[in-house]
Enzyme design. Structure first.
Site, PDB file in Angstrom:
ATOM      1  CE1 TYR A  42      -4.137   1.652   0.100  1.00 17.57           C
ATOM      2  CE2 TYR A  42      -3.314   2.820   2.022  1.00 17.57           C
ATOM      3  CZ  TYR A  42      -4.262   2.667   1.035  1.00 17.57           C
ATOM      4  OH  TYR A  42      -5.323   3.533   0.975  1.00 17.57           O
TER       5      TYR A  42
ATOM      6  CB  VAL B  38     -15.632   3.092  -5.137  1.00 18.31           C
ATOM      7  CG1 VAL B  38     -15.540   4.392  -5.947  1.00 18.31           C
ATOM      8  CG2 VAL B  38     -14.843   3.243  -3.846  1.00 18.31           C
TER       9      VAL B  38
ATOM     10  CG  PHE C  42      -8.808  10.693  -5.606  1.00 19.56           C
ATOM     11  CD1 PHE C  42      -8.603  11.973  -5.111  1.00 19.56           C
ATOM     12  CD2 PHE C  42      -9.637   9.828  -4.900  1.00 19.56           C
ATOM     13  CE1 PHE C  42      -9.215  12.382  -3.922  1.00 19.56           C
ATOM     14  CE2 PHE C  42     -10.250  10.232  -3.714  1.00 19.56           C
ATOM     15  CZ  PHE C  42     -10.045  11.520  -3.234  1.00 19.56           C
ATOM     16  CD1 TRP C  43      -4.862   6.428  -1.284  1.00 19.31           C
ATOM     17  CD2 TRP C  43      -2.850   7.381  -1.117  1.00 19.31           C
ATOM     18  NE1 TRP C  43      -4.198   5.805  -0.262  1.00 19.31           N
ATOM     19  CE2 TRP C  43      -2.975   6.367  -0.140  1.00 19.31           C
ATOM     20  CE3 TRP C  43      -1.674   8.104  -1.211  1.00 19.31           C
ATOM     21  CZ2 TRP C  43      -1.944   6.083   0.747  1.00 19.31           C
ATOM     22  CZ3 TRP C  43      -0.641   7.824  -0.330  1.00 19.31           C
ATOM     23  CH2 TRP C  43      -0.781   6.817   0.644  1.00 19.31           C
TER      24      TRP C  43
END
Length: 333
Positions: free
Chosen positions: A58, A159, A268-269
């Site tokens: 990650y 999502v 995007f995070w």
């Protein structure tokens, strides 16, 4: 509460496959510092990002040994002598980095954010990551208006389903690519306009239905060939935003579309957004987002809940292909 408190926790001391590195252990909380509160975990989901943290892949990793779990909701059950901002009974989000897969935790009160009161316990537990991701994707990368089209892959993900519901409420049309065609009707019941199988013919099928590349935004959490298919549906000057990488294969570099169509590749995070954003801005986003979700009855599908001692079954369920609904831990069952 009477101290010391012994908290059950799912702990990992090295990186690897969840079944290899997770173990059920305990932490002892001797007492609270003056500015700390004691959290009792109510519910905490298992997200794909949790697998990335356990595997060491990650974007940000905790110092080992660490407690698993990226998000969750808790109740304050004790407060330190200097803590004036929070009271016993308040429902709050479990702070990033603390680890939500544990029954109790002590944390500095300044790290807390209020959890939504109008959402159910399960929805509140899942409200920090996925709803904010879906909302930001739809609002930060294109000026979308009613009648505009967007395209996304992995549309059956949490999502993906949130994107469909939010877009429907805002009268934005969605093209949704999925691996399992049998789940098409489920997405249409949420408001999906077009659902197609995510395969080598996806781009051709999309263009056949749209007539021309008119999508204003592409949302990618798969990568590889899937992302390339979506680029072909984008209007000039539009963006493909990548926020996940379920497919480990490298994505083809879309040279032609970058040159001739000015397609922009963005990333995007949500964890980075939270770390770089002021408390005031985060609270404003949450107020708007959770009010919108409550008003339009938008939710994340809930699967099954497990105790911490059932973690092997819970992880297996969460990683099962074709599962529906989020798997959660309820540590104090």
């Amino acid at each position: 509460m009477n101290f010391p408190i012994v908290s059950q926790a799912l702990i990992y001391k090295s990186y690897g496959k969840p079944h290899d590195v997770l173990e059920l252990g305990s932490n002892t909380i001797e007492e609270l510092a003056p500015n700390e509160v004691l959290l009792k975990t109510l519910a905490a989901p298992i997200n794909p990002a949790d697998m990335g943290k356990l595997g060491g892949s990650y974007g940000s990793l905790e110092e080992l040994p660490a407690v698993g779990g990226l998000e969750g909701v808790a109740e304050i059950v004790a407060v330190g002598s200097y803590c004036k901002s929070w009271k016993i009974g308040d429902r709050v989000f479990i702070p990033d980095g603390l680890g939500s897969w544990q029954s109790y935790a002590a944390v500095h009160s300044s790290k807390l954010f209020k959890a939504p009161q109008d959402l159910s316990l399960e929805q509140a537990a899942m409200a920090w990551v996925n709803p904010a991701t879906a909302w930001k994707l739809l609002h930060d990368f294109a000026d979308l208006k009613p009648g505009d089209w967007i395209i996304q892959n992995a549309a059956t993900s949490a999502v993906g389903k949130l994107v469909i519901q939010i877009a429907k409420a805002k009268e934005i049309k969605t093209i949704n690519l999925i691996r399992d065609a049998k789940r098409s009707e489920q997405l249409k019941s949420l408001g999906a306009d077009i659902v197609l199988e995510d395969n080598k013919d996806a781009a051709k099928e999309v263009l056949a239905q749209l007539g021309s590349p008119i999508a204003k935004l592409a949302l990618n959490s798969v990568g590889a060939v899937s992302s390339y298919s979506m680029i072909k549906a984008l209007a000039d000057h539009s963006s493909l935003v990548t926020f996940g990488a379920m497919d480990r294969e490298l994505a083809p570099f879309p040279t032609r579309y970058l040159i001739f169509n000015d397609i922009r590749l963005r990333g995007f995070w949500v964890s980075k957004f939270y770390k770089e954003t002021s408390r005031e801005t985060i609270e404003e986003l949450h107020d708007k987002l959770y009010s919108f979700m409550s008003e339009h009855k938008i939710s994340v599908e809930v699967g099954q809940s497990y105790s911490l001692s059932q973690f092997r079954d819970a992880i297996a369920h969460a990683n099962k292909t074709g599962k529906t609904g989020k798997v959660l831990f309820k540590p104090n069952l």
